[in-house]
Design an enzyme around this catalytic site. Structure first.
Site, PDB file in Angstrom:
ATOM      1  N   GLU A 112       0.735  -1.278  -0.089  1.00  0.00           N
ATOM      2  CA  GLU A 112      -0.214   0.094   0.290  1.00  0.00           C
ATOM      3  C   GLU A 112       0.889   1.354  -0.247  1.00  0.00           C
ATOM      4  OE1 GLU A 112      -2.488  -0.781   3.245  1.00  0.00           O
ATOM      5  OE2 GLU A 112      -4.003  -1.906   2.071  1.00  0.00           O
ATOM      6  N   VAL A 113       1.636   1.532  -0.662  1.00  0.00           N
ATOM      7  CA  VAL A 113       2.943   2.309  -1.363  1.00  0.00           C
ATOM      8  C   VAL A 113       1.667   4.035  -1.828  1.00  0.00           C
ATOM      9  CG1 VAL A 113       5.159   3.073  -1.914  1.00  0.00           C
ATOM     10  CG2 VAL A 113       4.345   1.015  -1.376  1.00  0.00           C
TER      11      VAL A 113
END
Length: 504
Positions: free
Chosen positions: A180-181
């Site tokens: 989840e960058v």
């Protein structure tokens, strides 16, 4: 009482019936020799919220082992005792080096292999929230993602990894996060970099993963890095193959939904195999995946999720599969509220571990789980139970269940449905300190009695929580889940006192 949909049968035999005879025979034979397709079954400890005291870990590690776990994935976040320039990352009640060693000793004693997890790309809020490191944000306003263009970024996470590895000598895997960058590519340096023709988002993402993984491999050649796989899923086979990432990391495929698409996951595993990844992991959930502020664990949801992963394991490339991690999220991110506390998830963990170990959830497995938990009748289709068990933390489990079901309901019943309160002491009356003297006797005793009863329950709960958790976690949970309702009841009594005083 909340009732999730009926589960039906949790056995894999329905799945087996859909296979051809050859596959069916092979699967049944495999089940007879080894009930679980997962060589490793790890329990995830998410320490970014309500981290348990070491004394509680000493109580639950033997239970983890007995239920079928043979490892733990420890996501330290700000609970690790970082030193030097990184000392400010430590939470107020961070474990000491001595406590870390004690945790590792306890894990070894109960045959639980430890894999440390340190976020190195996304979910970096616990680092980037600090002014000293805010210049390393991908987007200036948001502390979640690390800027992959600055050399100082790699130096920072390399130092974090080195300090954690120093206290975890001998580990075989190291999880470097990378899930989840969010907002990657939206920073000013990234925008400028992406304007160059040879650059793209895939290259930007993989370059940081490879840099961190290479640091681990170079400095710790016997340690294999693991990454969450969500940032890899959408990348083409060609790009993944050419990047060389497959030689550096083992992806961990995660999905926590109850109706997970088994076929899609099998295809994803096959995609990773074609890209050159020799091994991979999967991740289910036993708690912390059904609501950001969830207090009670929906066992049926997590059991269904783990059964789906069993089906994936039975259909996918078995030689690739290292194991499964049962995640137990404590916050959705560093800034969110607490979801279910660890004791609230223990029955779900027991059900899921035993289902994985035995290839499904049957009446026989149910009896095994009940024995380990000290429960006479475990209910997986609702939150209510006649018996809350004797497992470590069962007192917290019982009291939070009581509070969650009855505190708000009982107070709302008095404030909103009691005819004397709604008819003779409405907000209009309270504002003007008006009340019919006769009505005091019909309101005040009930309100005092209700407040006294709930104060006693909350005091008991606080003591139970303090045995397991540090003061800040106890304060946060009580303030979020009991104070608003109790304050409404206290305000009623204060307004009643003011109205009585106004008449004298």
């Amino acid at each position: 009482m909340f009732h999730p949909p009926d589960l039906g049968s949790f056995s894999l035999w329905a799945h087996i019936r859909d296979l051809d005879d050859k596959k069916k025979k092979a699967l049944i034979n495999a089940r007879m020799s080894s009930s679980s397709p997962f060589r490793m079954q790890l329990v995830h400890l998410d320490l970014k919220g309500a981290p348990p005291k070491v004394l509680y870990l000493a109580e639950i590690f033997p239970l983890f082992h007995a239920l079928g776990a043979n490892g733990i994935l420890i996501e330290y976040e700000d609970m690790f005792p970082y030193e030097g320039p990184l000392h400010l990352l430590k939470a107020r009640h961070a474990y000491s080096p001595t406590e870390i060693k004690e945790i590792l000793h306890l894990a070894k004693l109960h045959e639980l292999e430890v894999i440390p997890l340190v976020q190195t790309f996304g979910h970096m809020e616990f680092v980037l929230k600090h002014k000293q490191f805010s210049h390393l944000r991908e987007v200036e306003l948001f502390p979640n993602a690390l800027n992959p263009h600055k050399e100082e970024s790699l130096a920072l996470v390399s130092t974090m990894i080195s300090q954690v590895m120093e206290l975890h000598r001998g580990v075989r895997w190291f999880h470097i996060g990378c899930d989840e960058v969010y907002y990657l590519g939206e920073g000013e340096m990234s925008k400028k970099w992406l304007q160059q023709e040879q650059n793209n988002m895939v290259k930007l993402c993989l370059s940081q993963m490879k840099a961190v993984a290479s640091h681990v491999v170079i400095h710790h050649p016997n340690v294999k890095p693991i990454v969450w796989d969500d940032m890899l899923r959408g990348i083409s086979e060609e790009c993944l193959t050419e990047s060389g990432i497959a030689q550096l990391v083992e992806p961990m495929i995660w999905d926590y939904v109850e109706d997970m698409d088994v076929h899609a996951k099998v295809l994803l595993m096959d995609k990773y195999r074609k890209c050159g990844f020799p091994k991979l992991w999967v991740a289910s959930a036993f708690k912390g995946a059904t609501g950001v502020n969830q207090s009670l664990t929906v066992i049926s949801h997590h059991l269904k999720n783990n059964i789906q992963w069993l089906k994936v394991a039975d259909s996918g490339p078995a030689e690739m599969l290292q194991g499964i991690v049962l995640t137990g999220w404590q916050r959705y991110d560093h800034f969110s509220v607490l979801c279910e506390l660890l004791p609230m998830g223990i029955p779900s963990l027991a059900v899921c571990l035993q289902a994985l170990k035995n290839g499904g959830y049957t009446d026989h497995v149910k009896k095994i789980v009940e024995k380990y938990l000290g429960m006479s009748d475990l209910e997986i289709n609702s939150f209510m139970s006649e018996n809350f068990g004797t497992f470590p933390g069962s007192d917290v489990f019982a009291l939070i269940t009581q509070v969650s079901f009855h505190l708000r309901h009982s107070v709302d019943e008095l404030l909103e449905r009691n005819r004397y309160v709604t008819g003779w002491f409405s907000p209009y009356h309270r504002k003007r300190k008006m009340i019919h003297p006769v009505m005091i006797q019909y309101i005040q005793p009930d309100a005092i009695s209700l407040l006294t009863r709930w104060n006693a329950v909350i005091q008991e709960l606080q003591a139970a929580l303090e045995r397991i958790f540090y003061p800040d976690a106890v304060e946060e949970w009580l303030e979020e889940n009991t104070h608003p309702t109790i304050q409404k009841l206290q305000q009623l009594l204060q307004d009643l006192d003011a109205a009585i005083a106004a008449q004298s």
